[in-house]
Motif scaffolding. Structure first.
Motif, PDB file in Angstrom:
ATOM      1  N   LYS A   1      67.614   0.638  37.794  1.00  0.00           N
ATOM      2  CA  LYS A   1      68.923   0.123  37.211  1.00  0.00           C
ATOM      3  C   LYS A   1      70.151  -0.373  37.644  1.00  0.00           C
ATOM      4  N   ALA A   2      70.334   0.940  38.835  1.00  0.00           N
ATOM      5  CA  ALA A   2      71.891   1.132  39.689  1.00  0.00           C
ATOM      6  C   ALA A   2      71.716  -0.228  40.763  1.00  0.00           C
ATOM      7  N   TRP A   3      71.018  -0.454  41.398  1.00  0.00           N
ATOM      8  CA  TRP A   3      71.016  -1.724  42.418  1.00  0.00           C
ATOM      9  C   TRP A   3      71.922  -2.795  42.035  1.00  0.00           C
ATOM     10  N   PRO A   4      72.453  -2.650  43.479  1.00  0.00           N
ATOM     11  CA  PRO A   4      73.422  -4.206  43.652  1.00  0.00           C
ATOM     12  C   PRO A   4      73.218  -4.969  43.712  1.00  0.00           C
ATOM     13  N   ALA A   5      71.620  -5.552  43.784  1.00  0.00           N
ATOM     14  CA  ALA A   5      71.327  -7.233  44.115  1.00  0.00           C
ATOM     15  C   ALA A   5      69.943  -7.110  43.108  1.00  0.00           C
ATOM     16  N   ASN A   6      70.183  -8.873  43.286  1.00  0.00           N
ATOM     17  CA  ASN A   6      68.938  -8.888  42.026  1.00  0.00           C
ATOM     18  C   ASN A   6      67.618  -8.629  42.570  1.00  0.00           C
ATOM     19  N   ASP A   7      67.272  -8.348  43.926  1.00  0.00           N
ATOM     20  CA  ASP A   7      65.904  -7.452  43.769  1.00  0.00           C
ATOM     21  C   ASP A   7      65.952  -6.712  42.967  1.00  0.00           C
ATOM     22  N   PRO A   8      65.936  -5.989  42.046  1.00  0.00           N
ATOM     23  CA  PRO A   8      65.401  -4.153  42.099  1.00  0.00           C
ATOM     24  C   PRO A   8      65.188  -3.722  42.457  1.00  0.00           C
ATOM     25  N   PRO A   9      64.132  -2.816  42.901  1.00  0.00           N
ATOM     26  CA  PRO A   9      63.548  -2.162  43.603  1.00  0.00           C
ATOM     27  C   PRO A   9      62.283  -1.454  41.869  1.00  0.00           C
ATOM     28  N   ARG A  10      61.241  -1.339  42.755  1.00  0.00           N
ATOM     29  CA  ARG A  10      59.945  -0.798  40.996  1.00  0.00           C
ATOM     30  C   ARG A  10      59.496   0.504  42.107  1.00  0.00           C
ATOM     31  N   LEU A  11      60.048   1.241  42.139  1.00  0.00           N
ATOM     32  CA  LEU A  11      59.337   2.901  42.189  1.00  0.00           C
ATOM     33  C   LEU A  11      58.489   3.303  41.694  1.00  0.00           C
ATOM     34  N   ALA A  12      57.107   3.493  42.371  1.00  0.00           N
ATOM     35  CA  ALA A  12      56.030   4.603  42.225  1.00  0.00           C
ATOM     36  C   ALA A  12      55.782   5.473  42.592  1.00  0.00           C
TER      37      ALA A  12
ATOM     38  N   PRO B   1      78.033   9.176  64.065  1.00  0.00           N
ATOM     39  CA  PRO B   1      79.427   8.093  63.813  1.00  0.00           C
ATOM     40  C   PRO B   1      79.314   7.621  62.560  1.00  0.00           C
ATOM     41  N   PRO B   2      80.941   7.187  62.708  1.00  0.00           N
ATOM     42  CA  PRO B   2      82.081   7.072  61.107  1.00  0.00           C
ATOM     43  C   PRO B   2      80.295   5.975  60.641  1.00  0.00           C
ATOM     44  N   PRO B   3      80.441   5.605  59.249  1.00  0.00           N
ATOM     45  CA  PRO B   3      79.719   5.614  58.324  1.00  0.00           C
ATOM     46  C   PRO B   3      79.836   3.616  58.514  1.00  0.00           C
ATOM     47  N   ASP B   4      78.806   3.458  58.240  1.00  0.00           N
ATOM     48  CA  ASP B   4      78.625   1.387  58.456  1.00  0.00           C
ATOM     49  C   ASP B   4      78.523   1.082  57.294  1.00  0.00           C
ATOM     50  N   GLU B   5      78.211  -0.297  57.217  1.00  0.00           N
ATOM     51  CA  GLU B   5      78.358  -0.878  55.994  1.00  0.00           C
ATOM     52  C   GLU B   5      77.263  -0.665  55.286  1.00  0.00           C
ATOM     53  N   LEU B   6      76.239  -0.466  55.686  1.00  0.00           N
ATOM     54  CA  LEU B   6      74.625   0.280  55.090  1.00  0.00           C
ATOM     55  C   LEU B   6      75.111   1.130  54.255  1.00  0.00           C
ATOM     56  N   VAL B   7      75.986   2.667  55.101  1.00  0.00           N
ATOM     57  CA  VAL B   7      75.717   3.541  54.324  1.00  0.00           C
ATOM     58  C   VAL B   7      76.991   3.557  53.090  1.00  0.00           C
ATOM     59  N   ARG B   8      78.060   2.963  53.362  1.00  0.00           N
ATOM     60  CA  ARG B   8      79.056   2.143  52.654  1.00  0.00           C
ATOM     61  C   ARG B   8      78.220   1.637  50.937  1.00  0.00           C
ATOM     62  N   GLN B   9      77.932   0.857  51.053  1.00  0.00           N
ATOM     63  CA  GLN B   9      76.881   0.962  49.943  1.00  0.00           C
ATOM     64  C   GLN B   9      76.229   1.005  49.260  1.00  0.00           C
ATOM     65  N   VAL B  10      74.972   1.668  50.343  1.00  0.00           N
ATOM     66  CA  VAL B  10      74.124   3.190  49.621  1.00  0.00           C
ATOM     67  C   VAL B  10      74.581   3.739  48.238  1.00  0.00           C
ATOM     68  N   THR B  11      75.855   4.596  49.363  1.00  0.00           N
ATOM     69  CA  THR B  11      76.951   5.803  48.501  1.00  0.00           C
ATOM     70  C   THR B  11      77.561   4.777  47.360  1.00  0.00           C
ATOM     71  N   ALA B  12      77.983   4.164  47.267  1.00  0.00           N
ATOM     72  CA  ALA B  12      78.311   3.094  45.707  1.00  0.00           C
ATOM     73  C   ALA B  12      76.681   3.229  45.224  1.00  0.00           C
ATOM     74  N   TRP B  13      75.439   3.340  45.144  1.00  0.00           N
ATOM     75  CA  TRP B  13      74.935   2.697  44.770  1.00  0.00           C
ATOM     76  C   TRP B  13      74.240   3.889  43.901  1.00  0.00           C
ATOM     77  N   VAL B  14      74.481   5.245  44.995  1.00  0.00           N
ATOM     78  CA  VAL B  14      73.780   6.352  44.511  1.00  0.00           C
ATOM     79  C   VAL B  14      74.723   6.894  43.379  1.00  0.00           C
ATOM     80  N   GLY B  15      75.993   6.681  43.475  1.00  0.00           N
ATOM     81  CA  GLY B  15      77.373   7.419  42.742  1.00  0.00           C
ATOM     82  C   GLY B  15      76.976   6.006  40.896  1.00  0.00           C
ATOM     83  N   GLN B  16      76.668   5.001  41.452  1.00  0.00           N
ATOM     84  CA  GLN B  16      76.534   3.934  40.315  1.00  0.00           C
ATOM     85  C   GLN B  16      75.114   4.853  38.799  1.00  0.00           C
TER      86      GLN B  16
END
Length: 287
Positions: free
Chosen positions: A133-144, A11-26
């Motif tokens: 560091k590129a996380w677009p919201a104010n709760d960045p994930p702390r990945l271990a 299916p065409p990209p939804d809002e989540l796909v668009r947001q994640v695409t921008a996040w990964v690009g950054q």
């Protein structure tokens, strides 16, 4: 108007796909400085497509020499992120971490114990730190991160789980290679498309304090390690030549001083990682 066929499997990209695409690009743009510092040769991470699919389909399409590195946040509701790359590519990156520049892509083989011990450092420096560091919201994930394992074993979750499959490309002197990132569609990842995500991004971008803090975190800092000191007369100093021995105050049974801006901040033990000198942090010196 000419009708175009519609593939219901994609299916065409939804809002989540668009947001994640921008996040990964950054994240890929922010990764440049970290890659330059971590590797002995020029390399970069380039963004690609983001696709909504099932973990089972993504796992089935992986080559036989693929390895996975899982990373989890402290919140179990987020599930695990999985970084997948081919083992020869992983070996080439590990060679760069220890100061080597391979002339060609290494042949596929099992990792040595030393290489396996560097997996968490590699995953954090090259992939996870830029994503955080590129996380677009104010709760960045702390990945271990964990160690390297076959992708199905590293994934750990149900293979029928819906995911976002992020495609990126690693560009190195020995060629380009794909790196895929599995992100589960749940927890904080799913909330990127929620109604509060835009507000959180605006708050994060509009906060001067957060912007200043982000700039400070990116500032380079030089850590110097002092081998030892000795008092010499000017006569002794001018008489030093090749082969002379100078006895330092530093005892070999004691850790060395790690200095930041001329001030002692750490006590460290000297050593080596591959062909590079390194130190093991013993203690942090309180101000």
């Amino acid at each position: 108007m000419t009708p175009a066929p519609f593939d219901f499997r994609k299916p065409p990209p939804d809002e989540l796909v668009r947001q994640v695409t921008a996040w990964v690009g950054q994240a890929c743009r922010r990764s440049a400085s970290g890659w330059a510092k971590a590797l002995a040769y020029p390399a970069e991470l380039k963004p690609g497509a983001v696709e909504a699919t099932l973990a089972s389909a993504a796992l089935a399409a992986l080559p036989d020499d693929a390895v996975g590195i899982a990373a989890a946040t402290p919140d179990p509701a987020d599930g695990s992120v999985l970084v997948v790359l081919q083992r020869p590519v992983l070996l080439a990156l590990l060679a760069g971490i220890v100061g080597e520049t391979p002339a060609e892509l290494p042949p596929d083989r099992e990792l040595t114990d030393v290489e396996a011990s560097l997996i968490e450092y590699l995953a954090r420096e090259l992939f996870l730190d830029p994503l955080e560091k590129a996380w677009p919201a104010n709760d960045p994930p702390r990945l271990a991160p964990g160690g390297a394992a076959p992708p199905r074993a590293a994934w750990g979750a149900a293979t029928g789980e819906p995911i976002l499959l992020i495609s990126t490309t690693v560009t190195t002197p020995v060629g380009d290679a794909p790196v895929q990132i599995f992100v589960p569609r749940k927890g904080r990842w799913e909330r990127l498309a929620g109604p509060g995500a835009a507000r959180q991004r605006a708050e994060a971008a509009g906060s001067a304090d957060q912007q200043i803090a982000a700039l400070v975190e990116e500032m380079p800092v030089v850590l110097s390690v002092v081998l030892g000191t000795a008092d010499l007369s000017m006569h002794d100093l001018t008489g030093l030549g090749s082969g002379d021995v100078v006895i330092l105050r530093q005892k070999v049974s004691q850790p060395l001083d790690g200095l930041v801006a001329g001030k002692r901040k750490f006590r460290v033990w000297p050593g080596a990682v591959g062909t590079r000198a390194g130190v093991l942090i013993d203690t942090r010196v309180k101000d």
